[in-house]
Design an enzyme around this catalytic site. Structure first.
Site, PDB file in Angstrom:
ATOM      1  N   GLY A  23      -9.975   5.418  -7.104  1.00  0.00           N
ATOM      2  CA  GLY A  23     -11.262   5.004  -8.369  1.00  0.00           C
ATOM      3  C   GLY A  23     -10.433   3.828  -8.953  1.00  0.00           C
ATOM      4  O   GLY A  23      -9.273   3.664  -8.887  1.00  0.00           O
TER       5      GLY A  23
ATOM      6  N   GLN B 104      -9.736  -2.820 -15.157  1.00  0.00           N
ATOM      7  CA  GLN B 104      -8.260  -2.620 -14.874  1.00  0.00           C
ATOM      8  C   GLN B 104      -7.659  -3.945 -14.003  1.00  0.00           C
ATOM      9  O   GLN B 104      -6.480  -3.924 -13.824  1.00  0.00           O
ATOM     10  CB  GLN B 104      -8.288  -1.556 -13.931  1.00  0.00           C
ATOM     11  CG  GLN B 104      -8.178   0.028 -14.576  1.00  0.00           C
ATOM     12  CD  GLN B 104      -8.128   1.067 -13.565  1.00  0.00           C
ATOM     13  OE1 GLN B 104      -9.161   1.292 -12.817  1.00  0.00           O
ATOM     14  NE2 GLN B 104      -7.001   1.466 -13.351  1.00  0.00           N
TER      15      GLN B 104
ATOM     16  N   CYS C   2      -3.674   7.494 -12.914  1.00  0.00           N
ATOM     17  CA  CYS C   2      -4.341   6.195 -13.172  1.00  0.00           C
ATOM     18  C   CYS C   2      -3.607   5.147 -12.366  1.00  0.00           C
ATOM     19  O   CYS C   2      -2.213   4.830 -12.935  1.00  0.00           O
ATOM     20  CB  CYS C   2      -4.504   5.787 -14.773  1.00  0.00           C
ATOM     21  SG  CYS C   2      -5.384   4.512 -14.810  1.00  0.00           S
ATOM     22  N   LEU C   3      -4.277   4.247 -11.591  1.00  0.00           N
ATOM     23  CA  LEU C   3      -3.530   3.076 -11.417  1.00  0.00           C
ATOM     24  C   LEU C   3      -2.809   2.135 -12.321  1.00  0.00           C
ATOM     25  O   LEU C   3      -1.974   1.406 -11.988  1.00  0.00           O
ATOM     26  CB  LEU C   3      -4.216   2.267 -10.222  1.00  0.00           C
ATOM     27  CG  LEU C   3      -4.930   2.971  -8.978  1.00  0.00           C
ATOM     28  CD1 LEU C   3      -5.772   2.162  -8.221  1.00  0.00           C
ATOM     29  CD2 LEU C   3      -3.584   3.458  -8.227  1.00  0.00           C
TER      30      LEU C   3
ATOM     31  N   HIS D 144     -13.506   9.637 -15.405  1.00  0.00           N
ATOM     32  CA  HIS D 144     -12.074   8.464 -15.673  1.00  0.00           C
ATOM     33  C   HIS D 144     -12.487   7.283 -15.593  1.00  0.00           C
ATOM     34  O   HIS D 144     -12.169   6.596 -16.512  1.00  0.00           O
ATOM     35  CB  HIS D 144     -11.404   9.253 -14.722  1.00  0.00           C
ATOM     36  CG  HIS D 144      -9.922   8.528 -14.629  1.00  0.00           C
ATOM     37  ND1 HIS D 144      -8.917   9.048 -15.093  1.00  0.00           N
ATOM     38  CD2 HIS D 144      -9.797   6.993 -14.400  1.00  0.00           C
ATOM     39  CE1 HIS D 144      -7.881   7.972 -15.088  1.00  0.00           C
ATOM     40  NE2 HIS D 144      -8.272   6.756 -14.546  1.00  0.00           N
ATOM     41  N   GLU D 145     -13.146   6.815 -14.417  1.00  0.00           N
ATOM     42  CA  GLU D 145     -13.557   5.369 -14.334  1.00  0.00           C
ATOM     43  C   GLU D 145     -14.427   5.035 -15.551  1.00  0.00           C
ATOM     44  O   GLU D 145     -14.086   3.726 -16.001  1.00  0.00           O
ATOM     45  CB  GLU D 145     -13.959   5.242 -12.860  1.00  0.00           C
ATOM     46  CG  GLU D 145     -13.193   5.477 -11.613  1.00  0.00           C
ATOM     47  CD  GLU D 145     -11.536   5.201 -11.969  1.00  0.00           C
ATOM     48  OE1 GLU D 145     -11.480   4.013 -12.407  1.00  0.00           O
ATOM     49  OE2 GLU D 145     -10.799   5.839 -11.369  1.00  0.00           O
TER      50      GLU D 145
ATOM     51  N   HIS E 188     -12.895   3.952 -18.621  1.00  0.00           N
ATOM     52  CA  HIS E 188     -12.260   2.390 -18.628  1.00  0.00           C
ATOM     53  C   HIS E 188     -13.193   1.539 -18.991  1.00  0.00           C
ATOM     54  O   HIS E 188     -12.986   0.393 -19.466  1.00  0.00           O
ATOM     55  CB  HIS E 188     -12.042   2.152 -16.851  1.00  0.00           C
ATOM     56  CG  HIS E 188     -10.686   2.722 -16.817  1.00  0.00           C
ATOM     57  ND1 HIS E 188      -9.197   2.402 -17.285  1.00  0.00           N
ATOM     58  CD2 HIS E 188     -10.277   3.521 -15.449  1.00  0.00           C
ATOM     59  CE1 HIS E 188      -8.292   2.996 -16.706  1.00  0.00           C
ATOM     60  NE2 HIS E 188      -8.838   3.686 -15.660  1.00  0.00           N
TER      61      HIS E 188
END
Ligand code: NI
Length: 201
Positions: free
Chosen positions: A73, A78, A121-122, A163-164, A167
């Site tokens: 994701g 991000q 997380c990226l 989660h996304e 953001h």
């Protein structure tokens, strides 16, 4: 959201249609992914008022970067874009499975059952910690053609969407970790700083 199991990804057997983004991206992500400590991750994203070609191109670039980074994701904030746009693919091993592109997503219902699951997380590479969230959700969003859509999600997909969506509100999964001891240990191990966490009240 980082993919914990990327090393298990199978090799592609066939090429998809030309419009499809290959899940076998090689090299570094084309878009820079901001990391914990960058202020851009803490802003509120803005609704997308017109779903046009520029949004579709952005979504495609985000998918390429997400696959290259071995993620499941990626949210526009991000990559420093302050828009309500998410790309998700929990079926990264299945080349035939379509990724999800969520524009202006809104959760309309949370299930009452909570579960705990290890997230990554990226934007916080190498950090994996348990987070408690509702296990099922209902949501509405617009797709990449601007069409209104509704869906239900459970399991890893429900977790990834939540989660996304965090953001988009400037929230990172580490803000939701209840074990401060585990949190600090993980952050220090990967060279991140506790001061960049903003615990959920
Ligand atoms: Ni993330």
């Amino acid at each position: 959201m980082a993919n914990h199991f990327s090393q298990l990804a199978r090799k592609s057997k066939a090429n998809g249609p030309i419009e499809k983004v290959s899940k076998e991206q090689t090299g570094n992500p084309s878009l820079e992914i901001y990391k914990l400590g960058d202020d851009v991750l803490r802003q509120n994203a803005q609704r997308i008022t017109k779903v046009d070609n520029s949004i579709r191109i952005l979504a495609k670039e985000m998918l390429q970067s997400m696959y290259a980074a071995k993620g499941i994701g990626l949210a526009a904030p991000q990559i420093g874009i302050n828009k309500e746009l998410l790309v998700i693919d929990v079926n990264f091993e299945d080349n035939a499975a379509e990724p999800l592109i969520l524009i202006n997503p809104e959760i309309t219902n949370y299930g009452t059952t909570l579960n705990s699951y290890e997230e990554g997380c990226l934007s916080i590479p190498g950090v994996y910690l348990n987070v408690v969230r509702p296990s099922t959700i209902k949501l509405r969003f617009r797709d990449e053609m601007g069409r209104p859509r509704k869906m239900k999600a459970d399991g890893l997909l429900a977790r990834c969407i939540q989660h996304e969506m965090d953001h988009l509100n400037g929230v990172l999964f580490v803000d939701r970790v209840t074990s401060k001891e585990d949190l600090n240990k993980e952050l220090i191990k990967e060279g991140f700083h506790e001061k960049d966490v903003m615990p959920i009240k």
